[in-house]
Design an enzyme around this catalytic site. Structure first.
Site, PDB file in Angstrom:
ATOM      1  N   ARG A 119      -2.638   9.286  14.917  1.00 58.69           N
ATOM      2  CA  ARG A 119      -2.013   8.952  13.633  1.00 58.69           C
ATOM      3  C   ARG A 119      -0.489   8.912  13.797  1.00 58.69           C
ATOM      4  NH1 ARG A 119      -6.271  12.689  12.492  1.00 58.69           N
ATOM      5  NH2 ARG A 119      -7.771  11.928  10.941  1.00 58.69           N
ATOM      6  N   ASN A 147      -0.485   7.062   7.056  1.00 60.56           N
ATOM      7  CA  ASN A 147      -0.314   7.962   8.211  1.00 60.56           C
ATOM      8  C   ASN A 147       0.944   7.670   9.014  1.00 60.56           C
ATOM      9  OD1 ASN A 147      -2.397   9.908   8.382  1.00 60.56           O
ATOM     10  ND2 ASN A 147      -3.882   8.289   8.834  1.00 60.56           N
ATOM     11  N   GLY A 155      -1.264  -1.038  -1.580  1.00 62.40           N
ATOM     12  CA  GLY A 155      -2.076  -1.310  -0.392  1.00 62.40           C
ATOM     13  C   GLY A 155      -3.504  -1.529  -0.874  1.00 62.40           C
ATOM     14  N   ALA A 156      -3.941  -2.785  -0.796  1.00 61.53           N
ATOM     15  CA  ALA A 156      -5.305  -3.099  -1.253  1.00 61.53           C
ATOM     16  C   ALA A 156      -6.206  -3.329  -0.053  1.00 61.53           C
ATOM     17  CB  ALA A 156      -5.278  -4.322  -2.171  1.00 61.53           C
ATOM     18  N   GLY A 157      -5.937  -2.575   1.008  1.00 60.88           N
ATOM     19  CA  GLY A 157      -6.767  -2.666   2.208  1.00 60.88           C
ATOM     20  C   GLY A 157      -8.006  -1.800   2.038  1.00 60.88           C
ATOM     21  N   HIS A 184      -2.439  17.079   9.261  1.00 63.59           N
ATOM     22  CA  HIS A 184      -3.578  16.149   9.202  1.00 63.59           C
ATOM     23  C   HIS A 184      -3.664  15.382  10.522  1.00 63.59           C
ATOM     24  CE1 HIS A 184      -6.366  13.165   7.720  1.00 63.59           C
ATOM     25  NE2 HIS A 184      -5.491  12.192   7.839  1.00 63.59           N
TER      26      HIS A 184
HETATM   27  N1  LIG Z   1      -4.256  10.481   4.775  1.00 64.06           N
HETATM   28  C1  LIG Z   1      -5.497  10.222   5.122  1.00 64.06           C
HETATM   29  O1  LIG Z   1      -6.367  11.086   5.034  1.00 64.06           O
HETATM   30  C2  LIG Z   1      -5.853   8.824   5.599  1.00 64.06           C
HETATM   31  C3  LIG Z   1      -7.194   8.445   5.813  1.00 64.06           C
HETATM   32  C4  LIG Z   1      -7.467   7.149   6.204  1.00 64.06           C
HETATM   33  C5  LIG Z   1      -6.448   6.224   6.418  1.00 64.06           C
HETATM   34  N2  LIG Z   1      -5.160   6.645   6.247  1.00 64.06           N
HETATM   35  C6  LIG Z   1      -4.032   5.726   6.428  1.00 64.06           C
HETATM   36  O2  LIG Z   1      -3.941   4.876   5.288  1.00 64.06           O
HETATM   37  C7  LIG Z   1      -3.299   3.664   5.653  1.00 64.06           C
HETATM   38  C8  LIG Z   1      -4.143   2.487   5.174  1.00 64.06           C
HETATM   39  O3  LIG Z   1      -5.356   2.409   5.912  1.00 64.06           O
HETATM   40  P1  LIG Z   1      -6.368   1.199   5.655  1.00 64.06           P
HETATM   41  O4  LIG Z   1      -7.543   1.461   6.499  1.00 64.06           O
HETATM   42  O5  LIG Z   1      -6.538   0.966   4.197  1.00 64.06           O
HETATM   43  O6  LIG Z   1      -5.524  -0.020   6.275  1.00 64.06           O
HETATM   44  P2  LIG Z   1      -5.649  -1.567   5.891  1.00 64.06           P
HETATM   45  O7  LIG Z   1      -4.965  -2.327   6.971  1.00 64.06           O
HETATM   46  O8  LIG Z   1      -7.055  -1.905   5.558  1.00 64.06           O
HETATM   47  O9  LIG Z   1      -4.792  -1.678   4.530  1.00 64.06           O
HETATM   48  C9  LIG Z   1      -3.426  -1.502   4.471  1.00 64.06           C
HETATM   49  C10 LIG Z   1      -2.898  -2.493   3.454  1.00 64.06           C
HETATM   50  O10 LIG Z   1      -1.510  -2.236   3.242  1.00 64.06           O
HETATM   51  C11 LIG Z   1      -0.924  -3.481   2.975  1.00 64.06           C
HETATM   52  N3  LIG Z   1       0.529  -3.412   3.133  1.00 64.06           N
HETATM   53  C12 LIG Z   1       1.275  -3.398   4.266  1.00 64.06           C
HETATM   54  N4  LIG Z   1       2.586  -3.327   3.959  1.00 64.06           N
HETATM   55  C13 LIG Z   1       2.678  -3.278   2.618  1.00 64.06           C
HETATM   56  C14 LIG Z   1       3.746  -3.186   1.690  1.00 64.06           C
HETATM   57  N5  LIG Z   1       5.022  -3.124   2.111  1.00 64.06           N
HETATM   58  N6  LIG Z   1       3.461  -3.171   0.370  1.00 64.06           N
HETATM   59  C15 LIG Z   1       2.199  -3.221  -0.078  1.00 64.06           C
HETATM   60  N7  LIG Z   1       1.123  -3.312   0.751  1.00 64.06           N
HETATM   61  C16 LIG Z   1       1.366  -3.341   2.070  1.00 64.06           C
HETATM   62  C17 LIG Z   1      -1.582  -4.420   3.972  1.00 64.06           C
HETATM   63  O11 LIG Z   1      -1.405  -5.796   3.602  1.00 64.06           O
HETATM   64  C18 LIG Z   1      -3.030  -3.964   3.890  1.00 64.06           C
HETATM   65  O12 LIG Z   1      -3.781  -4.689   2.927  1.00 64.06           O
HETATM   66  C19 LIG Z   1      -3.110   3.727   7.178  1.00 64.06           C
HETATM   67  O13 LIG Z   1      -1.814   4.170   7.492  1.00 64.06           O
HETATM   68  C20 LIG Z   1      -4.132   4.760   7.594  1.00 64.06           C
HETATM   69  O14 LIG Z   1      -3.821   5.371   8.823  1.00 64.06           O
HETATM   70  C21 LIG Z   1      -4.853   7.907   5.848  1.00 64.06           C
END
Ligand SMILES: NC(=O)c1ccc[n+]([C@@H]2O[C@H](COP(=O)([O-])OP(=O)(O)OC[C@H]3O[C@@H](n4cnc5c(N)ncnc54)[C@H](O)[C@@H]3O)[C@@H](O)[C@H]2O)c1
Length: 313
Positions: A89, A121, A8-10, A176
């Site tokens: 979440r 999440n 995940g490079a988001g 969380h």
């Molecule tokens: N645990 C924590 O403390 C915490 C904190 C913040 C965010 N999060 C969670 O982290 C996750 C990511 O958040 P974000 O803001 O980076 O979202 P984002 O949308 O910016 O990035 C998510 C990335 O995942 C990629 N993706 C989707 N399906 C995929 C797959 N099968 N294989 C590889 N990549 C894939 C998407 O293309 C996207 O680039 C969310 O579920 C968010 O709720 C958790």
């Protein structure tokens, strides 16, 4: 040579990869995403900061190429959808369960010895899912939620106290979620002094309440969930594992009787080292804290049950 993959490079994944390289935590960082070119582009952008920021870690971005992730020591899973304002979440479960399951399976084909750090999440349930579908030793699956929530707790404490945030200690345990996390105010300190000696009950209650909705506050401001602290918290978890630092960090791990719980992954303080989470620190909770922990576990379990309903496990 240490190698870390971030799936995940988001927002969160890219921030985590950036911190891993900038702080020289890993020699090699792979970012993998499903969106064509995005991980490659972000990796190139980060590599172009190497001379400016003076790091020699290499970052490589790939589109769905799991072979490039082979032999990673640690894999951070951030893939999935983030929440939008007003969402919990827990509402992300259907989509993210499918993603986390397939990612974990693909990763382990190429890195059978990796330690998995789960960020997607609802994190407690995604950690539980990863432990069920991979069958890995419980020590190799670490959910990152408590590290972030504790960092937010320390931020709000330092603001209320008007002090340097690095001088404040505090832990958030439990789930969380906005209503499931438990900032343990009784054990929070400023340079060893209990914060309850320094803040009024009202001020401390406000710190606890602000911490619990810390993520939602940012989601309201940003229109999507936050990424700087989540990415950095993920990198801090990786750092303690890969450098065998043995730091005590609240993380989501599988409990087998500890804290009176079984068959659940939930946040408790653990020692993080080269074997993943190595030891659970058994806090002596008060009756009130115990009651909150039990309610938190019940809420996490309710979300975990959805995995059965959607046949994810
Ligand atoms: N645990 C924590 O403390 C915490 C904190 C913040 C965010 N999060 C969670 O982290 C996750 C990511 O958040 P974000 O803001 O980076 O979202 P984002 O949308 O910016 O990035 C998510 C990335 O995942 C990629 N993706 C989707 N399906 C995929 C797959 N099968 N294989 C590889 N990549 C894939 C998407 O293309 C996207 O680039 C969310 O579920 C968010 O709720 C958790």
């Amino acid at each position: 040579m240490s190698k870390v993959t971030v799936v995940g490079a988001g927002n969160v994944g890219a921030t985590c990869a950036n911190v891993l390289a900038f702080k020289k935590i890993a020699d090699e960082v792979i970012m993998l995403d499903v969106k064509e070119g995005v991980a490659e582009g972000k990796a190139m952008d980060m590599n172009q900061t190497a001379q400016l920021l003076e790091f020699s870690s290499r970052i490589k971005g790939v589109t769905n190429d799991y072979a490039a992730t082979a032999n990673s020591d640690v894999v951070v899973i951030t893939s999935g959808i983030p929440r939008k304002p007003g969402m919990t979440r827990e509402e992300l479960i259907g989509v993210n369960a499918g993603i986390v399951k397939s990612v974990a399976e693909n990763i382990l084909k190429y890195s059978p010895n990796a330690i998995l750090v789960i960020i997607s999440n609802p994190m407690d349930t995604m950690t539980y899912l990863a432990s069920k579908v991979t069958g890995l030793s419980k020590h190799r699956i670490v959910g990152m939620g408590g590290a972030l929530d504790s960092s937010r707790f320390k931020y709000y404490l330092s603001e209320a106290l008007g002090v340097n945030p690095t001088e404040v200690e505090g832990m958030v345990i439990g789930g969380h979620g906005d209503t499931t996390m438990i900032p343990v105010a009784r054990l929070a300190t400023y340079k060893g002094i209990p914060v309850s000696d320094l803040l009024s009950k009202e001020a401390l209650d406000k710190v606890v309440a602000d911490t619990m909705v810390g993520g939602a506050t940012l989601t309201g401001l940003l229109g999507t969930s936050a990424w700087y602290a989540p990415g950095a918290a993920g990198a801090a978890v990786v750092e303690s594992i890969i450098h065998d630092q043995k730091k005590v960090v609240p993380c989501c791990v599988s409990l087998e009787g500890e804290y009176g719980q079984n068959d659940i992954c939930i946040g408790v303080p653990v020692v993080l080292g080269k074997n993943g989470w190595e030891k659970i620190i058994d806090l002596k909770l008060t009756a009130e804290e115990k009651e909150k922990f039990e309610a938190s576990a019940a809420a996490v379990r309710k979300t975990n049950n959805v995995l059965n309903e959607i046949n994810a496990i």
